[in-house]
Design a protein around this motif. Structure first.
Motif, short mmCIF file in Angstrom:
data_model
loop_
_atom_site.label_atom_id
_atom_site.label_comp_id
_atom_site.label_asym_id
_atom_site.label_seq_id
_atom_site.Cartn_x
_atom_site.Cartn_y
_atom_site.Cartn_z
N GLN A 13 0.83 -1.19 0.00
CA GLN A 13 0.00 0.00 0.00
C GLN A 13 0.87 1.25 0.00
O GLN A 13 2.06 1.20 0.34
CB GLN A 13 -0.92 0.00 1.22
N THR A 14 0.26 2.35 -0.36
CA THR A 14 0.96 3.63 -0.34
C THR A 14 1.57 3.88 1.03
O THR A 14 0.92 3.70 2.06
CB THR A 14 -0.01 4.77 -0.69
N GLY A 15 2.85 4.27 1.02
CA GLY A 15 3.56 4.54 2.26
C GLY A 15 4.34 3.37 2.82
O GLY A 15 5.16 3.55 3.73
N ASP A 16 4.10 2.20 2.29
CA ASP A 16 4.81 1.00 2.75
C ASP A 16 6.24 0.97 2.21
O ASP A 16 6.64 1.81 1.39
CB ASP A 16 4.06 -0.25 2.31
N SER A 17 6.97 -0.05 2.66
CA SER A 17 8.34 -0.24 2.24
C SER A 17 8.53 -1.64 1.65
O SER A 17 7.79 -2.57 2.00
CB SER A 17 9.30 -0.08 3.42
N ARG A 67 13.90 8.59 -0.86
CA ARG A 67 12.98 7.49 -0.50
C ARG A 67 13.62 6.12 -0.72
O ARG A 67 13.34 5.18 0.02
CB ARG A 67 11.70 7.57 -1.34
N PHE A 68 14.46 6.01 -1.75
CA PHE A 68 15.08 4.73 -2.10
C PHE A 68 16.56 4.78 -1.73
O PHE A 68 17.21 5.84 -1.82
CB PHE A 68 14.96 4.45 -3.60
N THR A 69 17.10 3.62 -1.37
CA THR A 69 18.53 3.51 -1.07
C THR A 69 19.08 2.27 -1.74
O THR A 69 18.56 1.16 -1.53
CB THR A 69 18.78 3.42 0.44
N ILE A 70 20.13 2.44 -2.52
CA ILE A 70 20.81 1.31 -3.15
C ILE A 70 22.03 0.96 -2.33
O ILE A 70 22.71 1.83 -1.78
CB ILE A 70 21.19 1.63 -4.62
N LEU A 81 17.85 -2.78 -3.12
CA LEU A 81 17.18 -1.50 -3.31
C LEU A 81 16.12 -1.40 -2.22
O LEU A 81 15.10 -2.09 -2.28
CB LEU A 81 16.54 -1.38 -4.68
N GLN A 82 16.39 -0.59 -1.21
CA GLN A 82 15.44 -0.34 -0.14
C GLN A 82 14.51 0.77 -0.59
O GLN A 82 14.96 1.87 -0.90
CB GLN A 82 16.15 0.05 1.14
N MET A 83 13.22 0.48 -0.63
CA MET A 83 12.23 1.43 -1.12
C MET A 83 11.28 1.79 0.01
O MET A 83 10.56 0.92 0.51
CB MET A 83 11.46 0.85 -2.30
N ASN A 84 11.30 3.03 0.43
CA ASN A 84 10.43 3.52 1.49
C ASN A 84 9.42 4.52 0.94
O ASN A 84 9.62 5.06 -0.15
CB ASN A 84 11.26 4.18 2.59
N SER A 85 8.39 4.76 1.70
CA SER A 85 7.36 5.74 1.32
C SER A 85 6.89 5.52 -0.11
O SER A 85 6.83 6.46 -0.92
CB SER A 85 7.91 7.16 1.49
#
Length: 122
Positions: A13-17, A67-70, A81-85
């Protein structure tokens, strides 16, 4: 030759990671730049993030910056690839890529994974 296998996609859902993984095998992983790209339905594949092999310098598309971190773990031959928000507009098939001189461009990479689907519902 490098083989790449992505995993970690799913429906959120929107806002998840989510954290995507890209497991590499074959040629020495640690000497390759690694990149993440994505392709939404009806759109061209676009750059998301990249990390260099030598010093681990990172690059991000403006749309995911903050929002993202590689990251990469050379000992495990794996990139992440960490994807937040997450937002609905992040919905796409995500591909990892390796090899070649590339950072920003598709043509700069020699090897590609099969992709993993990320769907973000509103």
């Amino acid at each position: 030759q490098v083989q790449l296998v992505e995993s970690g996609g799913g429906l959120v859902q929107t806002g998840d990671s989510l954290r995507l993984s890209c497991a590499a095998s074959g040629r020495t992983f640690s000497s390759n730049n690694m990149g993440w790209f994505r392709q939404a339905p009806g759109k061209e594949r676009e750059f998301v993030a990249a990390i260099t092999w030598r010093v681990g310098r990172t690059y991000y598309a403006d749309s995911v910056k903050g929002r993202f971190t590689i990251s990469r773990d050379n000992a495990k031959n794996t990139a992440y690839l960490q994807m937040n928000s997450l937002k609905p507009e992040d919905t796409a098939v995500y591909y990892c890529a390796a090899g070649g001189p590339g950072i920003w461009t598709i043509t700069g990479y020699n090897y590609w994974g099969q992709g993993t689907q990320v769907t973000v519902s509103s």
